[in-house]
Design a protein around this motif. Structure first.
Motif, PDB file in Angstrom:
ATOM      1  N   ALA A 153     -20.550  13.390   6.837  1.00  0.00           N
ATOM      2  CA  ALA A 153     -19.035  12.543   7.574  1.00  0.00           C
ATOM      3  C   ALA A 153     -17.741  12.706   6.132  1.00  0.00           C
ATOM      4  CB  ALA A 153     -18.765  11.421   8.377  1.00  0.00           C
ATOM      5  N   PRO A 154     -16.751  12.302   6.774  1.00  0.00           N
ATOM      6  CA  PRO A 154     -15.281  12.809   5.673  1.00  0.00           C
ATOM      7  C   PRO A 154     -15.838  10.996   5.507  1.00  0.00           C
ATOM      8  CG  PRO A 154     -14.883  13.687   7.514  1.00  0.00           C
ATOM      9  CD  PRO A 154     -15.996  13.145   8.317  1.00  0.00           C
ATOM     10  N   THR A 155     -15.327  11.513   4.056  1.00  0.00           N
ATOM     11  CA  THR A 155     -15.999  10.155   3.331  1.00  0.00           C
ATOM     12  C   THR A 155     -13.873  10.356   3.042  1.00  0.00           C
ATOM     13  OG1 THR A 155     -16.546  10.591   1.565  1.00  0.00           O
ATOM     14  CG2 THR A 155     -17.949   9.366   3.419  1.00  0.00           C
ATOM     15  N   PHE A 156     -13.679   8.646   1.789  1.00  0.00           N
ATOM     16  CA  PHE A 156     -12.044   8.316   1.846  1.00  0.00           C
ATOM     17  C   PHE A 156     -12.451   8.750  -0.634  1.00  0.00           C
ATOM     18  CE2 PHE A 156      -7.960   6.824   0.737  1.00  0.00           C
ATOM     19  CZ  PHE A 156      -8.365   6.307  -0.233  1.00  0.00           C
ATOM     20  N   LEU A 157     -11.954   9.290  -0.344  1.00  0.00           N
ATOM     21  CA  LEU A 157     -11.752   9.261  -1.698  1.00  0.00           C
ATOM     22  C   LEU A 157     -10.378   8.301  -2.491  1.00  0.00           C
ATOM     23  CD1 LEU A 157     -12.945  13.156  -2.249  1.00  0.00           C
ATOM     24  CD2 LEU A 157     -13.934  11.111  -2.631  1.00  0.00           C
ATOM     25  N   SER A 158      -9.559   8.584  -2.371  1.00  0.00           N
ATOM     26  CA  SER A 158      -8.343   8.118  -3.047  1.00  0.00           C
ATOM     27  C   SER A 158      -6.665   8.500  -1.616  1.00  0.00           C
ATOM     28  CB  SER A 158      -7.812   8.979  -4.042  1.00  0.00           C
ATOM     29  OG  SER A 158      -7.505  10.423  -3.976  1.00  0.00           O
ATOM     30  N   TYR A 159      -6.044   7.412  -2.430  1.00  0.00           N
ATOM     31  CA  TYR A 159      -4.500   7.964  -1.990  1.00  0.00           C
ATOM     32  C   TYR A 159      -3.754   6.865  -2.520  1.00  0.00           C
ATOM     33  CZ  TYR A 159      -0.738   5.483   1.217  1.00  0.00           C
ATOM     34  OH  TYR A 159      -0.053   4.624   1.673  1.00  0.00           O
ATOM     35  N   ASN A 160      -2.212   7.995  -2.362  1.00  0.00           N
ATOM     36  CA  ASN A 160      -1.158   7.748  -3.498  1.00  0.00           C
ATOM     37  C   ASN A 160      -0.060   7.625  -2.748  1.00  0.00           C
ATOM     38  OD1 ASN A 160      -2.598   9.978  -4.742  1.00  0.00           O
ATOM     39  ND2 ASN A 160      -1.464   9.695  -5.844  1.00  0.00           N
ATOM     40  N   ALA A 161       0.648   6.558  -2.793  1.00  0.00           N
ATOM     41  CA  ALA A 161       1.892   5.958  -1.683  1.00  0.00           C
ATOM     42  C   ALA A 161       3.240   6.935  -2.115  1.00  0.00           C
ATOM     43  CB  ALA A 161       1.963   4.909  -1.603  1.00  0.00           C
ATOM     44  N   LEU A 162       2.891   6.361  -4.126  1.00  0.00           N
ATOM     45  CA  LEU A 162       3.650   7.082  -4.767  1.00  0.00           C
ATOM     46  C   LEU A 162       2.953   7.737  -5.486  1.00  0.00           C
ATOM     47  CD1 LEU A 162       4.649   2.920  -5.829  1.00  0.00           C
ATOM     48  CD2 LEU A 162       5.798   4.587  -4.391  1.00  0.00           C
ATOM     49  N   ASP A 163       4.993   8.009  -6.501  1.00  0.00           N
ATOM     50  CA  ASP A 163       4.575   9.207  -7.838  1.00  0.00           C
ATOM     51  C   ASP A 163       3.365   9.192  -8.331  1.00  0.00           C
ATOM     52  OD1 ASP A 163       7.950  10.946  -7.929  1.00  0.00           O
ATOM     53  OD2 ASP A 163       6.194  11.169  -5.756  1.00  0.00           O
ATOM     54  N   GLY A 164       3.001  10.084  -9.026  1.00  0.00           N
ATOM     55  CA  GLY A 164       2.364   9.680 -10.001  1.00  0.00           C
ATOM     56  C   GLY A 164       0.728  10.445 -10.264  1.00  0.00           C
ATOM     57  N   LEU A 165      -0.177   9.578 -10.810  1.00  0.00           N
ATOM     58  CA  LEU A 165      -1.708   9.361 -11.017  1.00  0.00           C
ATOM     59  C   LEU A 165      -2.933   8.525 -10.854  1.00  0.00           C
ATOM     60  CD1 LEU A 165      -3.429  12.212 -11.998  1.00  0.00           C
ATOM     61  CD2 LEU A 165      -3.693  11.833 -13.850  1.00  0.00           C
ATOM     62  N   GLU A 166      -3.261   8.560  -9.929  1.00  0.00           N
ATOM     63  CA  GLU A 166      -4.465   7.956  -9.745  1.00  0.00           C
ATOM     64  C   GLU A 166      -5.282   7.590  -9.791  1.00  0.00           C
ATOM     65  OE1 GLU A 166      -2.072   4.271  -7.926  1.00  0.00           O
ATOM     66  OE2 GLU A 166      -4.364   4.609  -7.926  1.00  0.00           O
ATOM     67  N   GLU A 167      -6.694   7.246 -11.111  1.00  0.00           N
ATOM     68  CA  GLU A 167      -7.681   7.621 -11.591  1.00  0.00           C
ATOM     69  C   GLU A 167      -9.016   6.952 -10.913  1.00  0.00           C
ATOM     70  OE1 GLU A 167      -5.644   8.026 -16.054  1.00  0.00           O
ATOM     71  OE2 GLU A 167      -7.754   8.481 -15.444  1.00  0.00           O
ATOM     72  N   THR A 168      -9.804   7.468 -10.090  1.00  0.00           N
ATOM     73  CA  THR A 168     -10.962   6.908  -9.819  1.00  0.00           C
ATOM     74  C   THR A 168     -12.332   7.098 -10.448  1.00  0.00           C
ATOM     75  OG1 THR A 168      -9.734   6.058  -8.113  1.00  0.00           O
ATOM     76  CG2 THR A 168     -11.808   5.513  -8.334  1.00  0.00           C
ATOM     77  N   GLY A 169     -12.672   7.218 -11.898  1.00  0.00           N
ATOM     78  CA  GLY A 169     -14.268   7.473 -12.162  1.00  0.00           C
ATOM     79  C   GLY A 169     -13.552   9.339 -12.914  1.00  0.00           C
ATOM     80  N   ARG A 170     -14.574   9.813 -12.048  1.00  0.00           N
ATOM     81  CA  ARG A 170     -14.139  11.127 -13.057  1.00  0.00           C
ATOM     82  C   ARG A 170     -12.795  11.683 -11.861  1.00  0.00           C
ATOM     83  NH1 ARG A 170     -17.613  14.698 -11.287  1.00  0.00           N
ATOM     84  NH2 ARG A 170     -18.850  13.191  -9.885  1.00  0.00           N
ATOM     85  N   PHE A 171     -12.580  11.304 -10.571  1.00  0.00           N
ATOM     86  CA  PHE A 171     -11.757  12.289  -9.914  1.00  0.00           C
ATOM     87  C   PHE A 171     -10.061  11.354  -9.767  1.00  0.00           C
ATOM     88  CE2 PHE A 171     -14.840  13.054  -5.950  1.00  0.00           C
ATOM     89  CZ  PHE A 171     -15.256  13.712  -6.657  1.00  0.00           C
ATOM     90  N   SER A 172      -8.794  12.499  -9.400  1.00  0.00           N
ATOM     91  CA  SER A 172      -7.844  12.107 -10.121  1.00  0.00           C
ATOM     92  C   SER A 172      -7.147  12.482  -8.942  1.00  0.00           C
ATOM     93  CB  SER A 172      -7.052  12.056 -11.480  1.00  0.00           C
ATOM     94  OG  SER A 172      -8.819  11.620 -12.228  1.00  0.00           O
ATOM     95  N   SER A 173      -6.098  11.091  -8.574  1.00  0.00           N
ATOM     96  CA  SER A 173      -5.302  12.174  -7.340  1.00  0.00           C
ATOM     97  C   SER A 173      -3.671  12.001  -7.937  1.00  0.00           C
ATOM     98  CB  SER A 173      -5.304  11.543  -6.006  1.00  0.00           C
ATOM     99  OG  SER A 173      -5.109   9.940  -5.851  1.00  0.00           O
ATOM    100  N   PHE A 174      -2.838  13.224  -8.009  1.00  0.00           N
ATOM    101  CA  PHE A 174      -1.990  12.890  -7.943  1.00  0.00           C
ATOM    102  C   PHE A 174      -0.660  13.092  -7.204  1.00  0.00           C
ATOM    103  CE2 PHE A 174       2.306  13.858 -10.944  1.00  0.00           C
ATOM    104  CZ  PHE A 174       2.583  14.738 -10.752  1.00  0.00           C
ATOM    105  N   LEU A 175       0.583  12.350  -6.804  1.00  0.00           N
ATOM    106  CA  LEU A 175       1.812  12.916  -5.640  1.00  0.00           C
ATOM    107  C   LEU A 175       2.903  13.098  -6.423  1.00  0.00           C
ATOM    108  CD1 LEU A 175       2.304  12.697  -2.806  1.00  0.00           C
ATOM    109  CD2 LEU A 175       3.052  10.294  -3.399  1.00  0.00           C
ATOM    110  N   SER A 176       3.956  14.256  -5.667  1.00  0.00           N
ATOM    111  CA  SER A 176       5.483  14.881  -6.388  1.00  0.00           C
ATOM    112  C   SER A 176       5.557  14.407  -4.954  1.00  0.00           C
ATOM    113  CB  SER A 176       5.270  15.784  -7.107  1.00  0.00           C
ATOM    114  OG  SER A 176       6.648  16.361  -7.224  1.00  0.00           O
TER     115      SER A 176
END
Lengths: 118, 110
Positions: free
Chosen positions: B42-65
């Motif tokens: 099943a799909p599992t949630f990793l990350s969420y970005n509401a604002l610009d920039g980088l969110e880091e969670t362990g080995r995973f990061s998510s970026f938004l512009s």
């Protein structure tokens, strides 16, 4: 919490038969979603509920599909009559808006029900 | 309406870094989410970005512009178990519908 629980995990049926898929969301979650996943169409939202009330069923393919949520802990998706093109994995997911904007984007999915219509 | 675009497949070597891009078109924006799905799972949630920039969670990061309607998921120190499909998703404006991209299949090679 045991997470979102779906049954059956696998269903094989013949064209024309009725299929009922079941879902128990996470306790306290106020949104429940039914998605369908196929290779061709990806993850499609069929319908979603808020506090047991259907909010948007625009994704339901046709009248053969219906969904209910009689109480906060149970929902069903019914296909009658089923057709081979309904073969897919059907996911139920729930979320809680109690955590604000992020909560609305965090869905917890069940393990899915794999439906095969012959 | 909403639409999202992401590459269909990415291949990388164990231990490497990989970036999975997502561009979106929305009539309104609540934020960009990322989900992981292993084959048969099943799909599992990793990350969420509401604002610009980088969110880091362990080995995973998510970026938004938001100005570029663009985001990416960055996976570092790749492991074989990271082989999976990765989906970006946005909420439909004015509703709680979460719309998913078509997914990027990541294959991690030894």
């Amino acid at each position: 919490d045991a997470g979102v629980i779906q049954s059956p995990r696998h269903e094989v049926t013949e064209m024309g038969q009725e299929v009922t898929l079941r879902c128990k969301p996470i306790s306290g979650h106020d949104y429940l979603f039914w998605y369908r996943q196929t290779m061709m169409r990806g993850l499609e939202l069929l319908i979603y509920f808020n506090n047991n009330v259907p909010i948007d069923d625009s994704g339901m393919p046709e009248d053969r599909f219906s969904a209910k949520m009689p109480n906060a802990s149970f929902s069903t998706l019914k296909i009658q009559p089923s057709e081979p093109r309904d073969s897919a994995v059907y996911f139920c997911a729930s979320s809680s808006t109690g955590q604000g904007a992020e909560g609305a984007n965090v869905l917890t999915f069940g393990a899915g029900s794999r439906l095969t219509v012959l | 309406g909403q639409s999202l675009e992401q590459p269909s497949e990415v291949t990388a070597v164990e231990g490497a870094i990989v970036q999975i891009n997502c561009t979106y078109q929305t009539s309104g924006f609540y934020g960009l989410s990322w989900y992981q799905q292993h084959d048969g799972g099943a799909p599992t949630f990793l990350s969420y970005n509401a604002l610009d920039g980088l969110e880091e969670t362990g080995r995973f990061s998510s970026f938004l512009s938001r100005s570029d309607s663009y985001g990416y998921l960055l996976l570092q120190e790749l492991q074989m178990k990271d082989s999976a499909s990765y989906f970006c998703a946005v909420r439909d404006w004015g509703s709680y519908k979460l719309i998913f991209g078509s997914g990027t299949r990541l294959l991690v090679r030894p």
